[in-house]
Design a protein around this motif. Structure first.
Motif, short mmCIF file in Angstrom:
data_model
loop_
_atom_site.label_atom_id
_atom_site.label_comp_id
_atom_site.label_asym_id
_atom_site.label_seq_id
_atom_site.Cartn_x
_atom_site.Cartn_y
_atom_site.Cartn_z
N GLU A 17 0.86 -1.19 0.00
CA GLU A 17 0.00 0.00 0.00
C GLU A 17 0.89 1.24 0.00
N LYS A 21 1.83 2.43 -7.01
CA LYS A 21 1.54 1.51 -8.11
C LYS A 21 0.37 1.95 -8.99
N GLU A 44 -7.06 -6.27 -9.84
CA GLU A 44 -7.58 -7.28 -8.89
C GLU A 44 -7.51 -6.73 -7.48
N PRO A 45 -8.41 -7.09 -6.61
CA PRO A 45 -9.62 -7.81 -6.97
C PRO A 45 -10.54 -6.89 -7.76
N ARG A 55 -14.51 -7.53 -4.31
CA ARG A 55 -13.63 -6.46 -3.86
C ARG A 55 -14.24 -5.69 -2.68
N LEU A 59 -12.40 -5.72 1.05
CA LEU A 59 -11.77 -4.48 1.51
C LEU A 59 -12.58 -3.77 2.59
N ARG A 79 -10.28 -13.95 -8.90
CA ARG A 79 -9.26 -14.15 -9.94
C ARG A 79 -9.73 -15.14 -11.00
N ASP A 100 -3.34 -4.56 -12.43
CA ASP A 100 -2.96 -4.01 -11.13
C ASP A 100 -3.20 -5.11 -10.09
N ARG A 101 -2.15 -5.80 -9.71
CA ARG A 101 -2.11 -6.94 -8.80
C ARG A 101 -2.60 -8.23 -9.45
N PHE A 102 -2.01 -9.35 -8.97
CA PHE A 102 -2.40 -10.68 -9.45
C PHE A 102 -1.96 -11.69 -8.39
N ALA A 105 0.22 -11.01 -5.31
CA ALA A 105 -0.38 -10.29 -4.18
C ALA A 105 -0.93 -11.28 -3.16
N THR A 106 -1.48 -12.39 -3.65
CA THR A 106 -2.00 -13.41 -2.73
C THR A 106 -0.85 -14.08 -1.99
N TYR A 109 0.39 -11.16 0.52
CA TYR A 109 -0.53 -10.74 1.58
C TYR A 109 -1.07 -11.92 2.40
N GLN A 110 -1.67 -12.90 1.69
CA GLN A 110 -2.25 -14.02 2.44
C GLN A 110 -1.16 -15.00 2.87
N PHE A 165 -6.72 -3.59 4.90
CA PHE A 165 -5.28 -3.84 4.91
C PHE A 165 -4.48 -2.65 5.42
P1 TMP Z 1 -5.19 -2.25 -4.19
O1 TMP Z 1 -4.72 -1.48 -3.02
O2 TMP Z 1 -4.15 -2.51 -5.20
O3 TMP Z 1 -6.46 -1.73 -4.81
O4 TMP Z 1 -5.51 -3.74 -3.64
C1 TMP Z 1 -6.50 -3.97 -2.74
C2 TMP Z 1 -6.01 -4.66 -1.51
O5 TMP Z 1 -6.19 -6.07 -1.62
C3 TMP Z 1 -4.58 -4.42 -1.13
O6 TMP Z 1 -4.55 -4.09 0.24
C4 TMP Z 1 -3.91 -5.76 -1.31
C5 TMP Z 1 -5.04 -6.74 -1.16
N1 TMP Z 1 -4.89 -7.98 -1.92
C6 TMP Z 1 -4.64 -9.16 -1.24
O7 TMP Z 1 -4.51 -9.16 -0.03
N2 TMP Z 1 -4.55 -10.33 -1.96
C7 TMP Z 1 -4.71 -10.37 -3.31
O8 TMP Z 1 -4.63 -11.44 -3.92
C8 TMP Z 1 -4.97 -9.13 -4.02
C9 TMP Z 1 -5.17 -9.14 -5.49
C10 TMP Z 1 -5.05 -7.97 -3.27
#
Ligand code: TMP
Length: 222
Positions: A17, A21, A44-45, A55, A59, A79, A100-102, A105-106, A109-110, A165
């Motif tokens: 964050e 990006k 994504e999401p 999404r 969020l 996804r 933007d993310r794929f 990111a999982t 983050y996860q 997040f």
């Molecule tokens: P963003 O900030 O790019 O819009 O993404 C949304 C949030 O989702 C960001 O905090 C990261 C999180 N995220 C995950 O935790 N896992 C994922 O697979 C994706 C795609 C996003």
């Protein structure tokens, strides 16, 4: 049908964050448009009506009870829909796709953030309908304290709520960053790590350089 079509142009953008990006992808998209290079910009999401509903769920800062497994499966569900409905058809049509993310990111983050085993997240993405692989991943790298400061200033000026997040601890975001950097170390052929510090224009210049190199080796879309 599985995996990425041959010679595809699937480019993903990752970062913690506040790494800048999303601004940078938009600037790159404008730059490509000015040069007449056809592309599809998605995220994504999201990226589909079903993905956008997911999404909102993932969020929503009110969803404090969401478990890590629920979160993982929701991201994977969005996804799968996104790949089938948007990404794969565009790649098969020979289009350049900017996402933007794929999956990374999982993993970050996860996996690194929440502590779910990376091999299990990988295994989930072994499903035919989830196994598409980016050809280039641009990782915007910046230290977590500076990035979080940016993200919070942004929310304040845009009177936007923090996401679930952004409410996480500094340590969480440090783990996410380390996770990303580790993936970049393991796959140097796919990742380009861009220094996300400096002015928006300086970072844009670095991104354009990475994209030019990619399009030179892969060939620009027709
Ligand atoms: P963003 O900030 O790019 O819009 O993404 C949304 C949030 O989702 C960001 O905090 C990261 C999180 N995220 C995950 O935790 N896992 C994922 O697979 C994706 C795609 C996003």
């Amino acid at each position: 049908m599985s995996a990425t079509p041959r010679n595809s142009r699937f480019v993903t953008f990752e970062g913690i964050e506040g790494s800048g990006k999303t601004t940078q992808i938009q600037m790159l998209s404008n730059h490509l448009e000015e040069r007449g290079i056809d592309h599809l910009l998605t995220r994504e999401p999201g990226g589909t009506p079903i993905g956008d509903q997911v999404r909102r769920l993932v969020l929503d800062p009110g969803n404090t009870a969401m478990t890590p497994t629920c979160e993982l499966l929701l991201y994977a569900a969005a996804r799968a829909q996104h790949i089938e409905q948007v990404i794969r058809p565009a790649l098969l049509a020979g289009r350049l796709v900017l996402c933007d993310r794929f999956k990374d990111a999982t993993m970050a983050y996860q996996g690194s953030g929440r502590g779910i085993r990376l091999d299990l997240i990988d295994a989930l993405h072994g499903l035919d309908t989830l196994s598409i692989r980016p050809d280039l991943t641009i990782l915007f790298d910046i230290e977590a304290p500076a990035a979080l400061q940016r993200a919070r200033a942004r929310d304040h000026t845009r009177s936007r709520d923090e996401t679930r997040f952004e409410q996480e601890s500094l340590e969480f975001h440090q783990r996410v960053r380390s996770g990303y950097l580790e993936m970049a170390r393991q796959e140097p052929g796919r990742f380009v790590v861009v220094d996300a510090r400096g002015t928006v224009e300086e970072v844009h210049h670095r991104v354009v350089g990475a994209m030019d190199r990619f399009l030179t080796t892969r060939g620009a879309p027709e």
